[in-house]
Design an enzyme around this catalytic site. Structure first.
Site, PDB file in Angstrom:
ATOM      1  N   GLU A   1      11.353 -13.803 -57.278  1.00  0.00           N
ATOM      2  CA  GLU A   1      10.077 -13.088 -57.202  1.00  0.00           C
ATOM      3  C   GLU A   1       9.166 -13.641 -56.124  1.00  0.00           C
ATOM      4  O   GLU A   1       8.468 -12.891 -55.426  1.00  0.00           O
ATOM      5  CB  GLU A   1       9.371 -13.137 -58.567  1.00  0.00           C
ATOM      6  CG  GLU A   1       8.137 -12.243 -58.666  1.00  0.00           C
ATOM      7  CD  GLU A   1       6.856 -12.885 -58.138  1.00  0.00           C
ATOM      8  OE1 GLU A   1       5.880 -12.145 -57.878  1.00  0.00           O
ATOM      9  OE2 GLU A   1       6.822 -14.134 -57.995  1.00  0.00           O
ATOM     10  N   ASP A  39      11.690 -18.643 -60.601  1.00  0.00           N
ATOM     11  CA  ASP A  39      11.545 -19.415 -59.363  1.00  0.00           C
ATOM     12  C   ASP A  39      10.086 -19.797 -59.145  1.00  0.00           C
ATOM     13  O   ASP A  39       9.165 -19.169 -59.679  1.00  0.00           O
ATOM     14  CB  ASP A  39      12.077 -18.633 -58.155  1.00  0.00           C
ATOM     15  CG  ASP A  39      11.355 -17.318 -57.917  1.00  0.00           C
ATOM     16  OD1 ASP A  39      11.017 -16.620 -58.894  1.00  0.00           O
ATOM     17  OD2 ASP A  39      11.122 -16.968 -56.737  1.00  0.00           O
TER      18      ASP A  39
END
Length: 378
Positions: free
Chosen positions: A144, A85
């Site tokens: 994350e 991400d």
């Protein structure tokens, strides 16, 4: 100048250059908590890991799918940790941060943090095919950047039985690895008061905003206490409440970011925050933890692992060292357990979370060379 077209994403992994692999990942925009975007990039990564001989497992979660890959080899596995991400919303590629290659520099959303690190893992693994090498385990999570709310348990599971850990976040600006990270905790402080007319019945209300202001003052005193063993970074990032100037506000809240160097300071401050009590009779106070990554202080095992990596680097003409970092990441969850861990194995570059985000292709290839050597060592 621009690099080759986005059609590289549809080609076989073995027939792609490192640059084309990076472009393929960056072209799939993956803002955190977009499960559809995560599914698209994880599908590509899963196919690539299978192509280098790994057994792949896709783990669904509330944030989207995560990827675990196992590459059989000698001994206990080395765990490679990454995330797919980014902080960038959809449309960034056609807006503020287009994909551009200019000599050694490549630009694009997530190119530095940390899709180039994912390429380092894969390209090194490809070179191991048909050769003796260490066992490798890979975990790539999709949340994350928002504190890994749905992947913490998976990360913990992936640490079991590993010999050492490498994180593929970006390095220090000079290319040094990250050995130790500040702990990071995000809290929401919520105050409930009582609404009333600010002129006709001021005494009948309880101002949630006034209570919040005083509570934030108490927070400042707590984190600045000279008796604490370590430094605390405290940032009140958002604040809100109330409805109108003629209404005593019944609700107010603030989001607070805290960074800790050591576990004891972290414990004392978080216990102190949970012990806060309302000052005004009738007010209610709540402290909600939004995300938490424990502080990771460098251990003897981390130092030994760094020394092994630096020695390997020296044999191929690379100079490498490591030191603690201010920012937190998924390796906080691992290094804090005492498992030999380093982070920052992504390539050099800069501009993480900024429109200047970029990575060095030369450094990308150097990191691939070094990881290949580390994983070939018995």
């Amino acid at each position: 100048m621009d690099s080759p077209s986005g059609s590289a994403r549809d080609r076989d992994f073995e027939n792609m250059t490192d640059l084309e692999r990076l472009q393929a990942l960056v072209r799939i925009e993956t803002p955190s908590l977009d499960s559809g975007a995560a599914a698209r990039v994880v599908a590509v990564l899963a196919g690539w890991w299978r192509s280098v001989g790994a057994e792949v497992r896709i783990v669904d979660s509330a944030s989207g799918p995560h990827l675990v890959a196992e590459l059989s080899g000698t001994g206990d596995p080395v765990l490679l940790v990454g995330h797919c991400d980014t902080v960038w919303p959809h449309g960034t590629l056609t807006g503020d941060v287009p994909w551009v290659v200019d000599g050694d520099t490549v630009r694009g959303p997530g190119v530095y943090d940390m899709k180039s690190g994912l390429v380092v893992m894969l390209s090194a693994a490809e070179r191991l095919r048909g050769r003796d090498h260490r066992a490798v385990r890979v975990v790539v999570v999709c949340d994350e950047e928002v504190g890994s709310p749905a992947s913490r348990q998976l990360i913990d599971e992936c640490t079991r039985g590993v010999s050492a850990v490498i994180g593929f976040e970006s390095p220090h600006p000079d290319g040094a690895l990250k050995v130790g990270r500040r702990g990071s905790t995000r809290l929401r402080l919520v105050v409930t008061g009582k609404a009333s007319h600010a002129a006709l019945d001021p005494g009948g209300g309880i101002s949630a905003i006034d209570e919040l202001v005083d509570q934030l003052g108490a927070v400042r005193e707590l984190v600045a206490d000279p008796a604490l063993p370590g430094e605390v970074l405290c940032n009140v990032g958002t604040i809100g409440g109330g409805s109108a100037a003629n209404v005593v506000p019944a609700h107010a809240e603030a989001e607070i970011g805290l960074r800790f160097v050591d576990p004891e300071t972290e414990r004392l401050v978080l216990e102190g925050l949970r012990a806060l009590r309302p000052i005004r009779p009738g007010a209610a106070l709540g402290v909600e933890t939004l995300s938490h990554r424990p502080s990771w202080s460098p251990s003897a095992s981390d130092t030994r692992w760094l020394g092994e990596i630096a020695a390997a680097a020296a044999t191929i003409g690379q100079s490498l060292d490591g030191r603690p970092a201010a920012g937190a990441g998924d390796t906080n969850l691992i290094g804090s357990l005492g498992i030999a861990t380093v982070d920052g194995f992504g390539p050099a570059g800069g501009g993480a979370h900024a429109v200047t985000e970029h990575a060095s292709l030369r450094s990308l290839r150097s990191r691939i060379d070094l990881l290949e050597l580390l994983l070939r060592s018995p």
